[in-house]
Design a protein around this motif. Structure first.
Motif, PDB file in Angstrom:
ATOM      1  N   ASP A 184     -21.503  50.948-132.074  1.00  0.00           N
ATOM      2  CA  ASP A 184     -21.234  51.722-130.863  1.00  0.00           C
ATOM      3  C   ASP A 184     -22.394  51.671-129.877  1.00  0.00           C
ATOM      4  OD1 ASP A 184     -18.735  52.806-131.936  1.00  0.00           O
ATOM      5  OD2 ASP A 184     -20.030  53.974-133.264  1.00  0.00           O
TER       6      ASP A 184
ATOM      7  N   ASP B 115     -21.531  48.100-116.474  1.00  0.00           N
ATOM      8  CA  ASP B 115     -21.233  49.429-117.015  1.00  0.00           C
ATOM      9  C   ASP B 115     -21.644  49.577-118.470  1.00  0.00           C
ATOM     10  OD1 ASP B 115     -20.168  50.118-114.594  1.00  0.00           O
ATOM     11  OD2 ASP B 115     -18.092  49.681-115.156  1.00  0.00           O
ATOM     12  N   VAL B 116     -21.874  48.458-119.153  1.00  0.00           N
ATOM     13  CA  VAL B 116     -22.262  48.493-120.564  1.00  0.00           C
ATOM     14  C   VAL B 116     -23.719  48.938-120.725  1.00  0.00           C
ATOM     15  CG1 VAL B 116     -22.688  46.992-122.571  1.00  0.00           C
ATOM     16  CG2 VAL B 116     -20.575  46.760-121.260  1.00  0.00           C
TER      17      VAL B 116
ATOM     18  N   SER C  66     -22.857  61.478-118.600  1.00  0.00           N
ATOM     19  CA  SER C  66     -21.627  61.042-119.251  1.00  0.00           C
ATOM     20  C   SER C  66     -21.540  61.541-120.685  1.00  0.00           C
ATOM     21  CB  SER C  66     -21.559  59.510-119.242  1.00  0.00           C
ATOM     22  OG  SER C  66     -22.594  58.983-120.065  1.00  0.00           O
TER      23      SER C  66
ATOM     24  N   GLU D 108     -27.439  57.519-117.551  1.00  0.00           N
ATOM     25  CA  GLU D 108     -26.596  56.596-116.786  1.00  0.00           C
ATOM     26  C   GLU D 108     -27.334  56.211-115.511  1.00  0.00           C
ATOM     27  OE1 GLU D 108     -23.844  55.283-117.670  1.00  0.00           O
ATOM     28  OE2 GLU D 108     -22.989  56.587-119.227  1.00  0.00           O
TER      29      GLU D 108
ATOM     30  N   ARG E 267     -20.917  59.648-123.217  1.00  0.00           N
ATOM     31  CA  ARG E 267     -21.569  58.715-124.130  1.00  0.00           C
ATOM     32  C   ARG E 267     -23.071  58.975-124.208  1.00  0.00           C
ATOM     33  NH1 ARG E 267     -20.874  52.840-121.033  1.00  0.00           N
ATOM     34  NH2 ARG E 267     -22.174  53.281-119.210  1.00  0.00           N
TER      35      ARG E 267
ATOM     36  N   HIS F  87     -17.790  46.157-129.555  1.00  0.00           N
ATOM     37  CA  HIS F  87     -16.395  46.400-129.219  1.00  0.00           C
ATOM     38  C   HIS F  87     -16.322  46.777-127.740  1.00  0.00           C
ATOM     39  CE1 HIS F  87     -17.051  50.787-129.314  1.00  0.00           C
ATOM     40  NE2 HIS F  87     -17.669  50.627-130.478  1.00  0.00           N
ATOM     41  N   LYS F  88     -15.156  47.106-127.236  1.00  0.00           N
ATOM     42  CA  LYS F  88     -14.996  47.266-125.786  1.00  0.00           C
ATOM     43  C   LYS F  88     -15.739  48.478-125.225  1.00  0.00           C
ATOM     44  CE  LYS F  88     -10.563  49.731-126.116  1.00  0.00           C
ATOM     45  NZ  LYS F  88      -9.131  49.718-125.692  1.00  0.00           N
ATOM     46  N   GLU F  89     -16.136  49.419-126.075  1.00  0.00           N
ATOM     47  CA  GLU F  89     -16.862  50.591-125.583  1.00  0.00           C
ATOM     48  C   GLU F  89     -18.316  50.641-126.069  1.00  0.00           C
ATOM     49  OE1 GLU F  89     -14.653  54.109-126.417  1.00  0.00           O
ATOM     50  OE2 GLU F  89     -12.940  53.514-125.181  1.00  0.00           O
ATOM     51  N   THR F  90     -18.797  49.569-126.640  1.00  0.00           N
ATOM     52  CA  THR F  90     -20.201  49.506-127.062  1.00  0.00           C
ATOM     53  C   THR F  90     -21.112  49.619-125.847  1.00  0.00           C
ATOM     54  OG1 THR F  90     -19.682  48.105-128.966  1.00  0.00           O
ATOM     55  CG2 THR F  90     -21.963  48.087-128.193  1.00  0.00           C
ATOM     56  N   VAL F  91     -22.194  50.371-125.997  1.00  0.00           N
ATOM     57  CA  VAL F  91     -23.180  50.471-124.928  1.00  0.00           C
ATOM     58  C   VAL F  91     -24.512  49.906-125.411  1.00  0.00           C
ATOM     59  CG1 VAL F  91     -22.127  52.438-123.802  1.00  0.00           C
ATOM     60  CG2 VAL F  91     -23.842  52.828-125.574  1.00  0.00           C
TER      61      VAL F  91
ATOM     62  N   ASN G 150     -21.054  43.198-118.705  1.00  0.00           N
ATOM     63  CA  ASN G 150     -20.583  44.069-117.638  1.00  0.00           C
ATOM     64  C   ASN G 150     -21.652  45.118-117.351  1.00  0.00           C
ATOM     65  OD1 ASN G 150     -19.299  46.314-116.287  1.00  0.00           O
ATOM     66  ND2 ASN G 150     -17.327  45.402-116.833  1.00  0.00           N
TER      67      ASN G 150
END
Length: 310
Positions: A70, A118-119, A156, A150, A158, A93-97, A116
């Motif tokens: 994650d 946003d990551v 956020s 952020e 996350r 995965h698609k929401e990994t930061v 990206n």
């Protein structure tokens, strides 16, 4: 459900904060090279710290092994970044930061190009730690602060979840809605400290105690602040004064990690700390003789390393 952390490397920074997470019972795995893996499997992850020692048994993986995470905590040296990035996509995965703790600012441009935007979170830390010859992490000052936020200034969920994962750790972890400004402040401080200790080849005490060293440090800070202001970043009016006060509070024995690497004959981040500021200065036509002297000194050291390795 808790977050799964991948710590890239197990060095002085990632090893410390990842180790504190592991010590607190969080789900932490370290991505390491084969040599470091053998060392850690033999000795464990050893923290020798003024905040409390720990010896831990860390989960370890190498590139091309499997796992999905994650949060990827990235604390490599800047000159290692390009080689590390291709290894990371298979663990996401698609929401990994990605939480980068590198010195400077240029790495954000690199990460944004590769992933990206946003990551990529903003992050920084203040810690005086080093890796010993035995592979132990030696933490020698009272500070062990990590800040995450952020880059658009929002608070956020996350970021809150990452901070919550650190709640029970033996570390000072904070969130910030002004993370970009805080990263520029850190950059100013580390560029100053690394600049003076590498140029004068020693700790901060004698530099600060001499009239010439104090004058050089003052002028270097002013020079760097001028460069940063030309980027258009909304930095505060207290940037220079606060950086000076930080230098004044340091113990006499303090050296930048870059100077410690220099003393060990290791690579240094010449192109990423003073070098990036010089590239910004060139674009904005800033006069930077002090940064140029620091950079020249580090590039001569780089050449010495190359010649010595032949």
């Amino acid at each position: 459900m808790g977050l799964k952390f991948l710590i890239v490397g197990a060095g002085a920074v990632g090893g410390y904060f990842g180790g504190r997470l592991l010590e607190a019972g969080e789900d932490v795995t370290f991505l390491v090279r084969p040599k470091r893996r053998k060392q850690l499997e033999k000795t464990g992850l050893v923290l020798k710290s003024v905040k409390g020692d720990a010896t831990l048994d860390p989960p370890l993986i190498e590139k091309r092994e499997t796992g999905i995470f994650d949060v990827i905590l990235l604390s490599t040296k800047a000159y290692q970044l390009d080689n590390v990035l291709p290894e990371l996509t298979g663990f996401m995965h698609k929401e990994t930061v990605i939480l980068p703790l590198l010195n400077g600012m240029e790495h954000l441009e690199t990460l944004d190009r590769y992933f990206n935007k946003d990551v990529v979170l903003g992050g920084l830390c203040f810690i005086e730690s080093t890796l010993t010859n035995e592979g132990h992490i030696l933490h020698t000052s009272s500070g062990h602060r990590l800040t995450v936020g952020e880059r658009n200034g929002e608070m956020s969920e996350r970021v809150k979840r990452i901070a919550a994962s650190f709640d029970k750790t033996n570390a000072d972890v904070r969130t910030s809605i002004h993370i970009s400004e805080e990263m520029w402040r850190k950059y100013l401080f580390i560029a100053t400290l690394s600049g003076i200790t590498t140029l004068f080849n020693g700790p901060v005490g004698p530099i600060r105690d001499s009239d010439e060293g104090r004058a050089f440090t003052h002028q270097l800070i002013d020079e760097i602040v001028t460069v940063i202001r030309h980027t258009g970043e909304p930095i505060g009016n207290d940037f220079a004064d606060k950086a000076w006060r930080q230098v004044m509070k340091l113990s006499d024995e303090t050296k930048a990690s870059m100077q410690k690497d220099k003393e060990k004959g290791l690579p240094v981040e010449a192109d990423h700390i003073p070098g990036y500021l010089l590239r910004l200065a060139e674009v904005n036509e800033c006069f930077t003789p002090f940064l140029q002297a620091i950079y020249a000194n580090l590039k001569v050291y780089d050449q010495w390393r190359k010649d010595d390795s032949r």
